[in-house]
Design an enzyme around this catalytic site. Structure first.
Site, PDB file in Angstrom:
ATOM      1  CE  LYS A 166      96.065 -25.863 110.513  1.00 49.06           C
ATOM      2  NZ  LYS A 166      96.132 -25.107 111.759  1.00 49.06           N
ATOM      3  CB  SER A 185      89.859 -32.908 109.663  1.00 50.46           C
ATOM      4  OG  SER A 185      90.593 -32.373 108.587  1.00 50.46           O
TER       5      SER A 185
HETATM    6  C1  LIG Z   1      93.843 -31.813 108.299  1.00 58.10           C
HETATM    7  C2  LIG Z   1      93.523 -30.785 109.334  1.00 58.10           C
HETATM    8  N1  LIG Z   1      92.249 -30.616 109.689  1.00 58.10           N
HETATM    9  C3  LIG Z   1      91.888 -29.732 110.638  1.00 58.10           C
HETATM   10  C4  LIG Z   1      92.849 -28.976 111.290  1.00 58.10           C
HETATM   11  C5  LIG Z   1      92.393 -28.011 112.363  1.00 58.10           C
HETATM   12  O1  LIG Z   1      92.475 -26.666 111.928  1.00 58.10           O
HETATM   13  P1  LIG Z   1      92.715 -25.495 112.961  1.00 58.10           P
HETATM   14  O2  LIG Z   1      94.101 -25.685 113.519  1.00 58.10           O
HETATM   15  O3  LIG Z   1      92.591 -24.237 112.189  1.00 58.10           O
HETATM   16  O4  LIG Z   1      91.697 -25.628 114.040  1.00 58.10           O
HETATM   17  C6  LIG Z   1      94.183 -29.118 110.952  1.00 58.10           C
HETATM   18  C7  LIG Z   1      95.221 -28.364 111.663  1.00 58.10           C
HETATM   19  O5  LIG Z   1      96.393 -28.664 111.596  1.00 58.10           O
HETATM   20  C8  LIG Z   1      94.547 -30.039 109.946  1.00 58.10           C
HETATM   21  O6  LIG Z   1      95.821 -30.217 109.586  1.00 58.10           O
END
Ligand SMILES: Cc1ncc(COP(=O)(O)O)c(C=O)c1O
Length: 323
Positions: free
Chosen positions: A50, A284
């Protein structure tokens, strides 16, 4: 091999964002036909992907005049976008207010505060559990963010709508994947929050090679983008799976398929990633690699699948991600 990150002195830490390494997960894929290439986004200055969108959203807003010197920046965040914005705003001299649900792990709020952000913690809805941020919890955070923007005449980074979120991955993450792999990517899978990473990478990958298949990863029981009913909105995979049936940045035409990953599989894969590959990512990241493994076992046997290691496992030390 050359290491672009150590070649020169950067003017600030903002310039150290991006150009993260791409690593083949050859231990996790033993016995499987195919490769997984993992992009180590936790090696960004704020320990997540991010940072990229924080830089892009702020620089785009500076360029089009929607952010003016001295204006306060506000964002709703699960912690990672806020950490990126805290870094970019401290270097560029903007006050930053992070609005975050109490359902996220406390490390995130503390890290943003350490980086100079004003952190506003929002209570979860009655019945919600810590560590499980639902769409309803997020709606509360949204209302509070909107109130602060109005009150302070602030600039809202607005990651769910900002083109900078898409552009960060379209201009950088996707092209880096192509360049670092020598174009040898057959598929890409990504756990979706705002959908910015998926949309930006998918656009860049497909523009170069339309045959690259792109898969949306969602929590099992909360796969509304795949058209399923949300039977378990309170999943454990922080940063996404918010049970929003449509996302402004996500174009369904880019989606070649949907994969559902359980909390248990995301966590078990994150633990294997740490123990077997030495890569310590969060829930994630575990979901993304679990999905890539699933693809190698099914429709992408013999292929090369790219996956993002979204953030660092260090952000989850207070949870049971770490055994
Ligand atoms: C740890 C984590 N994984 C996945 C995501 C998802 O990414 P995106 O918002 O680009 O779909 C985020 C988004 O905040 C995140 O903080």
């Amino acid at each position: 091999m050359t290491k672009p990150r150590v070649k020169k002195i950067f003017a600030s830490v903002v310039d150290a964002i991006g150009e993260t390494p791409l690593v083949e997960l050859s231990r996790l894929t033993r016995g499987l036909d195919g490769r997984i290439l993992a992009k180590l986004e936790y090696l960004n200055p704020g320990s997540s992907k991010k940072d990229r969108i924080a830089r892009q959203i702020i620089e785009d807003a500076e360029a089009d005049g929607s952010l003016t010197p001295g204006q306060t920046v506000v964002e709703l965040t699960s912690g990672n976008t806020g950490t990126g914005l805290a870094i970019v705003c401290s270097v560029k001299d903007y006050r930053f207010v992070a609005v975050i649900s109490k359902g996220n792990s406390p490390e995130r709020a503390r890290m943003m505060a350490a980086l100079g952000a004003e952190v506003v913690l929002v209570d979860q809805c009655p019945g919600s559990q810590p560590g499980r941020v639902s769409g309803a919890d997020l709606e509360r955070v949204e209302q509070e963010a909107q109130r602060i923007v109005r009150e302070r005449g602030a600039f809202r980074a607005d990651q769910f709508n900002a083109r900078g979120n898409f552009r960060a991955h379209y201009l950088h993450t996707g092209p880096e994947l192509l360049r670092q792999s020598g174009g040898a990517i057959d598929a890409f899978c990504d756990f979706v929050g705002t959908g910015g990473t998926f949309a930006g990478c998918a656009a860049a990958l497909k523009e170069t090679n339309p045959a690259i298949r792109c898969f949306v990863v969602e929590p099992a029981g909360a796969a509304v983008l795949a058209g399923q009913a949300a039977t378990r909105p309170g999943h454990r995979i922080q940063g996404g799976g918010y049970v929003m049936p449509s996302l402004p940045l996500l174009k369904l035409a880019q989606v070649d398929g949907y994969i559902q990953i359980s909390d248990e599989d995301a966590m078990a894969t994150a633990r294997r990633l740490a123990k077997e590959e030495g890569i310590f990512g969060g829930f994630s990241s575990g979901a993304n690699v679990a999905a890539a493994l699933e693809l190698l076992r099914t429709s992408c046997r013999g292929k090369t699948v790219a996956a993002i290691i979204c953030d660092s496992g260090m952000k989850y030390l207070s949870t049971d991600l770490v055994e």
